[in-house]
Design a protein around this motif. Structure first.
Motif, PDB file in Angstrom:
ATOM      1  N   ALA A 191       1.107  -1.095   0.185  1.00  0.00           N
ATOM      2  CA  ALA A 191       0.263   0.039   0.080  1.00  0.00           C
ATOM      3  C   ALA A 191       1.270   1.186   0.236  1.00  0.00           C
ATOM      4  O   ALA A 191       0.679   2.052  -0.342  1.00  0.00           O
ATOM      5  CB  ALA A 191      -1.192   0.127   1.530  1.00  0.00           C
ATOM      6  N   GLY A 192       2.307   1.129   0.994  1.00  0.00           N
ATOM      7  CA  GLY A 192       2.777   2.586   1.044  1.00  0.00           C
ATOM      8  C   GLY A 192       3.459   2.330  -0.711  1.00  0.00           C
ATOM      9  O   GLY A 192       3.290   3.879  -1.314  1.00  0.00           O
ATOM     10  N   THR A 193       4.193   1.870  -1.109  1.00  0.00           N
ATOM     11  CA  THR A 193       4.478   1.945  -2.673  1.00  0.00           C
ATOM     12  C   THR A 193       3.763   1.497  -2.868  1.00  0.00           C
ATOM     13  O   THR A 193       3.991   2.973  -4.374  1.00  0.00           O
ATOM     14  CB  THR A 193       4.980   0.336  -2.580  1.00  0.00           C
ATOM     15  N   GLY A 194       2.825   1.463  -3.560  1.00  0.00           N
ATOM     16  CA  GLY A 194       1.590   2.041  -4.556  1.00  0.00           C
ATOM     17  C   GLY A 194       1.351   2.917  -4.835  1.00  0.00           C
ATOM     18  O   GLY A 194       1.437   3.777  -5.169  1.00  0.00           O
ATOM     19  N   ARG A 195       1.072   3.688  -3.127  1.00  0.00           N
ATOM     20  CA  ARG A 195       1.030   5.863  -2.870  1.00  0.00           C
ATOM     21  C   ARG A 195       2.337   6.332  -3.446  1.00  0.00           C
ATOM     22  O   ARG A 195       1.673   7.005  -4.153  1.00  0.00           O
ATOM     23  CB  ARG A 195       0.581   5.885  -1.194  1.00  0.00           C
ATOM     24  N   LEU A 196       2.659   5.667  -3.172  1.00  0.00           N
ATOM     25  CA  LEU A 196       4.100   6.210  -3.826  1.00  0.00           C
ATOM     26  C   LEU A 196       4.235   6.199  -5.093  1.00  0.00           C
ATOM     27  O   LEU A 196       4.841   7.535  -5.720  1.00  0.00           O
ATOM     28  CB  LEU A 196       6.431   5.893  -3.334  1.00  0.00           C
ATOM     29  N   LEU A 197       3.804   5.067  -6.118  1.00  0.00           N
ATOM     30  CA  LEU A 197       3.436   5.022  -7.470  1.00  0.00           C
ATOM     31  C   LEU A 197       2.845   5.869  -7.966  1.00  0.00           C
ATOM     32  O   LEU A 197       2.271   5.639  -8.559  1.00  0.00           O
ATOM     33  CB  LEU A 197       4.043   3.916  -7.975  1.00  0.00           C
ATOM     34  N   GLY A 198       1.558   6.424  -7.098  1.00  0.00           N
ATOM     35  CA  GLY A 198       0.605   7.252  -7.601  1.00  0.00           C
ATOM     36  C   GLY A 198      -0.803   6.152  -7.806  1.00  0.00           C
ATOM     37  O   GLY A 198      -1.520   6.231  -8.240  1.00  0.00           O
ATOM     38  N   ALA A 199      -0.885   5.218  -6.797  1.00  0.00           N
ATOM     39  CA  ALA A 199      -2.156   4.177  -7.523  1.00  0.00           C
ATOM     40  C   ALA A 199      -2.677   4.151  -5.796  1.00  0.00           C
ATOM     41  O   ALA A 199      -1.479   3.328  -4.663  1.00  0.00           O
ATOM     42  CB  ALA A 199      -1.277   3.330  -6.957  1.00  0.00           C
TER      43      ALA A 199
END
Length: 136
Positions: free
Chosen positions: A72-80
């Motif tokens: 979830a954190g990685t997704g947020r950093l990638l805009g998702a």
């Protein structure tokens, strides 16, 4: 670009949303491969949303909970935005009892609700012309 190693977890693209489901309990190696594959797909397609359906999982241990939180954190950093869908009541009770939270992870009762939050779902009858975007 396809990774030479695969977790064997299907990832379906619906426009700018990715849909995936964990079909079996994950071992550590498979969970790490899944994280790598999903992260690469988010970046490759410019996904704005990801739904991870865990309805088939009977057990979510602290490692899998950490993997979902990191995704979830990685997704947020990638805009998702990542939404975990379909958690069984027993899994939720166990995670709470162990003090393992999914901090920063959005959840939904099922994949249909998660997709609706991301703008996917049935077209209202008045504007659909008899067609639907999601099967029931």
């Amino acid at each position: 670009m396809t990774s030479p190693r695969s977790a064997g977890v299907p990832i379906i693209r619906l426009g700018d949303v990715l849909l995936t489901g964990l079909l079996d309990d994950l071992d550590d190696k498979t969970a790490l491969l899944f994280t790598e594959e999903l992260t690469e797909r988010i970046a490759a397609v410019g996904a704005r949303g990801v739904v991870v359906d865990i309805s088939r999982l009977e057990i979510v241990d602290s490692f899998v909970a950490r993997v979902l939180t990191e995704l979830a954190g990685t997704g947020r950093l990638l805009g998702a935005d990542l939404i975990v869908a379909g958690m069984r009541p027993a899994v939720a009770i166990t995670l709470c009892g162990l003090g393992v939270g999914l901090t920063g992870v959005q959840t939904a009762l099922n994949a249909e609700q998660a997709l609706a939050r991301l703008g996917w779902g049935p077209v209202p009858p008045a504007t659909s012309g008899g067609r639907r975007h999601a099967a029931r």
